[in-house]
Design an enzyme around this catalytic site. Structure first.
Site, PDB file in Angstrom:
ATOM      1  N   CYS A  10       0.828  -1.080  -0.098  1.00 59.63           N
ATOM      2  CA  CYS A  10      -0.039   0.019   0.086  1.00 59.63           C
ATOM      3  C   CYS A  10       0.570   1.338   0.048  1.00 59.63           C
ATOM      4  CB  CYS A  10      -0.854  -0.120   1.346  1.00 59.63           C
ATOM      5  SG  CYS A  10      -1.602   1.570   1.497  1.00 59.63           S
ATOM      6  N   CYS A  87      -9.215   2.494   7.545  1.00 55.05           N
ATOM      7  CA  CYS A  87      -7.984   3.312   7.336  1.00 55.05           C
ATOM      8  C   CYS A  87      -7.611   4.270   8.548  1.00 55.05           C
ATOM      9  CB  CYS A  87      -8.124   3.908   6.179  1.00 55.05           C
ATOM     10  SG  CYS A  87      -6.559   4.815   5.495  1.00 55.05           S
ATOM     11  N   TYR A 240      -6.020  31.233  -9.947  1.00 56.70           N
ATOM     12  CA  TYR A 240      -6.256  29.601  -9.669  1.00 56.70           C
ATOM     13  C   TYR A 240      -7.393  29.318  -8.619  1.00 56.70           C
ATOM     14  CZ  TYR A 240      -1.561  29.612 -11.762  1.00 56.70           C
ATOM     15  OH  TYR A 240      -0.497  29.886 -12.545  1.00 56.70           O
ATOM     16  N   GLU A 261     -10.530  31.642 -12.825  1.00 52.91           N
ATOM     17  CA  GLU A 261     -10.274  30.215 -12.864  1.00 52.91           C
ATOM     18  C   GLU A 261     -10.815  29.751 -14.100  1.00 52.91           C
ATOM     19  OE1 GLU A 261      -9.856  26.386 -12.823  1.00 52.91           O
ATOM     20  OE2 GLU A 261      -9.124  27.535 -10.779  1.00 52.91           O
ATOM     21  N   CYS A 336       1.478  23.115  -3.154  1.00 50.25           N
ATOM     22  CA  CYS A 336       1.290  21.771  -2.585  1.00 50.25           C
ATOM     23  C   CYS A 336       2.366  21.078  -3.165  1.00 50.25           C
ATOM     24  CB  CYS A 336       0.380  20.929  -3.348  1.00 50.25           C
ATOM     25  SG  CYS A 336      -0.062  20.927  -5.194  1.00 50.25           S
TER      26      CYS A 336
END
Length: 380
Positions: A10, A87, A240, A261, A336
């Site tokens: 995983c 999870c 954005y 956008e 990010c």
């Protein structure tokens, strides 16, 4: 996620077994190595409770031992489905909803879609959770338009998990790795749930973009707004802008907000979110950010602050040049991907911008990802 799954391949949480404080140190070191040449890197902002933070989950259907229906995630680097019941990163309600859908699908005798044979009906289930209302949105992705016994399926799912307030069927007949198709129909409920971020309500539908970790998103946006030193007098450009999340949260601290956008559906969502909250000092434009800003600069228009939150590929030299022409007092760059952010910061430095502050935020504990908020100002 069950640690046994990690042993089987995983890739969802590669540093799960590392103590959380060590994870933060690792991310701090990574950002410092990349961005420390621009300014001092502030200590990474971690989570007080770094578990069960995800408000969205996707589970893929498969069959084992003949026709036994299972669902889970793909093993790292393959399309082999590892069965998953719980999870450690999911909000527990997500696992409850997936379990209910899986049981109902078994009872309705639905067949899992086989990518190789192009047979079967159900492909994935996507679940979204609202931290505000504790409601759940379920999206069943099918390979065909017809869902036999749809009403019975809905009834069974709702009986097993009453928190599910809306169920949507998404149709994806394509041979693609994309989870969602282009058409859908609401089987039950309103087709969306609502959540709250920074005091602003947002509608979340099957395909809406919405931050996966709402707790840390508030930290991220608060950091960005504090860096901009908003006092109600500034005009803001939110490039954005997506569905308008940061612009709408910042609107209460600003004179005006303009969001740009190029995804038309996202702009419609942004307008709807503004209407829901009665926010009147924002407007949204469906356009390419670089082109729109260049036209604004040519007309002599200016803003005080630019917020930019580009995708992982980062920004473009054309966009950065357009922002430079507009000459805002401050630029707040949310990323990010610190690696592409470094590239863009080097371009901005050559244009006469100086990095004043760098703040990492741990949006995804137990993964290698880290987000960074950088404040830039023009050199005096």
């Amino acid at each position: 996620m069950d640690c046994k799954l990690k042993e089987k391949g995983c890739g969802g949480c590669p540093i799960l077994l590392m103590p959380y404080e060590e994870q933060l140190k690792k991310k701090q070191k990574y950002v410092k190595k990349l961005l420390g040449c621009f300014a001092k890197v502030q200590p990474v902002k971690g989570m007080e409770h770094p578990w069960h933070y995800r408000n969205k989950a996707i589970s893929t259907f498969a069959e084992i031992q003949g026709r036994q229906l299972i669902s889970g995630i793909y093993a790292s680097g393959s399309h082999y489905v590892l069965p998953v019941d719980t999870c450690l990163l999911h909000h527990p309600a997500l696992d409850e909803a997936i379990k209910a859908v899986r049981k109902a699908a078994r009872e309705c005798r639905y067949r899992a879609y086989d990518e190789d044979k192009k047979t079967g009906l159900i492909r994935h289930v996507l679940v979204r959770h609202s931290l505000k209302t504790d409601e759940l949105l379920v999206v069943l992705v099918t390979s065909e338009k017809v869902l036999p016994g749809a009403k019975d399926f809905v009834k069974r799912v709702r009986q097993k998990c009453p928190k599910i307030t809306t169920i949507v069927q998404n149709i994806n007949p394509r041979s693609t790795s994309a989870v969602l198709g282009f058409s859908e129909r609401v089987l039950y409920g309103r087709g969306f749930i609502e959540d709250c971020l920074g005091g602003v309500d947002f509608r979340i539908s099957a395909s809406s973009f919405y931050q996966v970790n709402p707790v840390q998103t508030e930290v991220l946006y608060k950091t960005a707004i504090e860096m901009a030193a908003l006092d109600g007098t500034q005009s803001i450009l939110d490039a954005y802008c997506g569905v308008g999340t940061i612009g709408l949260v910042a609107a209460g601290h600003a004179k005006s907000v303009l969001g740009i956008e190029r995804n038309g559906q996202a702009v419609k969502c942004a307008v709807e979110n503004a209407k829901i909250n009665g926010i009147q000092n924002v407007r949204f434009v469906n356009a390419d950010a670089s082109d729109a800003i260049q036209r604004m600069a040519a007309r002599g228009e200016c803003v005080d602050v630019v917020f930019m939150d580009p995708p992982r590929a980062g920004s473009t030299p054309q966009f950065l040049a357009a922002v430079n022409l507009m000459a805002p007092k401050k630029l707040v760059y949310i990323s990010c991907n610190p690696e592409t952010q470094k590239r863009d910061l080097e371009i901005l430095r050559k244009m006469g911008w100086k990095v004043r502050r760098i703040q990492p935020v741990d949006m995804f504990p137990h993964t290698d990802h880290v987000e960074t908020v950088v404040l830039l100002e023009r050199k005096s």
